[in-house]
Design an enzyme around this catalytic site. Structure first.
Site, PDB file in Angstrom:
ATOM      1  N   CYS A 169      39.736  43.674  50.381  1.00 29.79           N
ATOM      2  CA  CYS A 169      40.400  42.470  49.857  1.00 29.79           C
ATOM      3  C   CYS A 169      40.761  42.483  48.373  1.00 29.79           C
ATOM      4  CB  CYS A 169      39.508  41.259  50.078  1.00 29.79           C
ATOM      5  SG  CYS A 169      38.836  41.093  51.740  1.00 29.79           S
ATOM      6  N   HIS A 224      39.410  35.664  44.668  1.00 24.47           N
ATOM      7  CA  HIS A 224      38.748  36.967  44.746  1.00 24.47           C
ATOM      8  C   HIS A 224      39.126  37.920  43.624  1.00 24.47           C
ATOM      9  CE1 HIS A 224      36.906  40.007  47.835  1.00 24.47           C
ATOM     10  NE2 HIS A 224      36.009  39.488  47.030  1.00 24.47           N
TER      11      HIS A 224
END
Ligand code: CA
Length: 430
Positions: A61, A120
């Site tokens: 990710c 993130h």
């Protein structure tokens, strides 16, 4: 509307970047999914261009998102690995402040900017979205989030701007609501909306509203996963409908991609016919659904097999907005390729490095070094599943790709943090 007039005068398109999380190559209708309907995602392909060799720059990710937000191989600035949860993250974790994000750039080009969903790219205040070019943020700072109720992880609240807030709705529905509101607010500027769903990442959680529509699926895990897909597909349909209602759809450049391949054993998300999973540099970890719609400039229903990569989003968006491209980018402006006008290859070579794993694709040839050290050469034109290893039989091609990889690798720096670099060995750990 005065606002609309100004937008049309400048001609700058809205930019809608939709990112699904851990969505495998095979999990949308136009790429063969049969048991879960995805009409709204499919409509982006039908109204635009589907790149069948669309890649991201990492099989997990956070590094992929660093590449998306900068248009540069993230190993150039040490963003090679995931950080882990907030309490385990390295003190140095965060998209380096030396990098100008796509949101920073769009803001300088006169855009209203928003992030709805997963960030993130840093937990500390100076790394949060509102400090990285986003006027508005609704979402969470970490790499995953529960879909109902407060998150079980520390340091990962749902936030509006810089404040933690309580969210009562199923999270994908909440992101849909916020994205529709952002689009509908209009105003006198074009917008850049980064809509980063955490669907269909673990944990597998869905409401009966969606599960009831998949009564034909008997396996509960698959049915829950499918319900998460339906929620995301509905959400995308709602946002596109809002664009249509406000007359903005024709001049909105829409991307739909996944940030990495499916972790099939964990969530059922499939990468067929590709080999491997999330966390691996086999095609199944890095080749993803990759759709682009821009009705004003791109044809409908084109399918394009030339390799492209998530790094191309940044230059495509900046060029569409009339901005000058920085010279330090690795991505290219995809519009002339997506339109069909430019018949050459957008990229002669693409590269991946993820700890001990690495890969290079040059033309149809791919060389992968797996986590176990296996060196695998394949010709993707005849072997998309990377089943035959030609390393021993084609020493010339092996040498050519190794040399090209080494030249690229020398330009990259050491990772700034090392967490989850055993991801490949652990197969597709989420
Ligand atoms: Ca992911």
């Amino acid at each position: 509307m005065a606002g609309m007039g100004q937008m049309m005068a400048s001609g700058q398109p809205n930019i809608l970047l939709i990112v699904a999380d851990d969505l495998g190559y095979a999990e949308i209708g136009v790429q063969g999914c049969k048991d879960i309907p995805t009409p709204n995602i499919d409509s982006i392909a039908r109204n635009g261009v589907r790149f069948t060799s669309g890649y991201v720059s990492c099989p997990v990710c956070s590094p992929t998102r660093a590449g998306l937000m900068t248009g540069r191989y993230q190993q150039r600035f040490g963003h090679e690995f995931n950080p882990g949860p907030a309490r385990e993250a390295s003190d140095s974790f965060g998209l380096p402040l030396s990098e100008e994000t796509l949101a920073d750039r769009m803001k300088r080009l006169g855009y209203r900017t928003g992030l709805v969903g997963k960030w993130h790219l840093g937990y500390k205040p100076e790394y949060l979205p509102t400090k990285r070019g986003f006027d508005e943020f609704f979402g969470f700072p970490g790499g995953a989030h529960d879909y109902m109720g407060p998150d079980r992880r520390d340091g990962n609240p749902i936030m509006r701007g810089d404040e933690a807030v309580e969210e009562k709705e199923y999270l994908t529905d909440a992101f849909a609501r916020e994205a529709v509101n952002f689009v509908g607010r209009g105003g006198n500027k074009p917008f850049f909306l980064y809509l980063a769903f955490n669907a269909v990442h673990n944990p597998l959680q869905a409401t009966s509203k969606y599960k009831d529509r998949l009564a034909a699926i008997s396996d509960d895990k698959r049915r829950t996963y499918g319900a998460m897909m339906l929620a995301m597909d509905d959400a995308i349909g709602g946002v596109v409908a809002k664009l249509r209602q406000t007359g903005a759809e024709d001049n909105t450049l829409i991307f739909f991609i996944s940030d990495n391949g499916g972790p099939t054993p964990q969530t059922t998300s499939k990468n067929t016919p590709l080999r491997g999973f999330k966390g691996q540099v086999w095609e199944g970890g890095i080749r993803v659904p990759f759709l682009v719609q821009w009705k004003k400039r791109l044809p409908a229903g084109r399918v394009d097999d030339r390799p492209v990569i998530g790094l191309d989003v940044y230059p495509t968006a900046v060029a569409a907005a009339g901005g000058k491209l920085p010279t330090n980018l690795d991505g290219v402006d995809l519009t002339p390729f997506a339109s069909g006008a430019n018949k050459t290859s957008p990229h002669d070579v693409l590269y991946w490095r993820f700890g001990a794993q690495s890969a290079i694709r040059k033309g149809d040839w791919k060389l992968a070094r797996a986590a176990d050290g296996q060196v695998h050469l394949s010709n993707l034109a005849t072997d998309i599943g990377e089943s035959s290893n030609l390393a021993a039989s084609d020493a010339g091609k092996l040498k050519e790709l190794e040399t090209a990889y080494d030249a690229w690798n020398r330009q990259m720096i050491e990772p700034k943090w090392r967490v989850q670099d055993r991801a490949g060995k652990r197969k597709a750990k989420a």
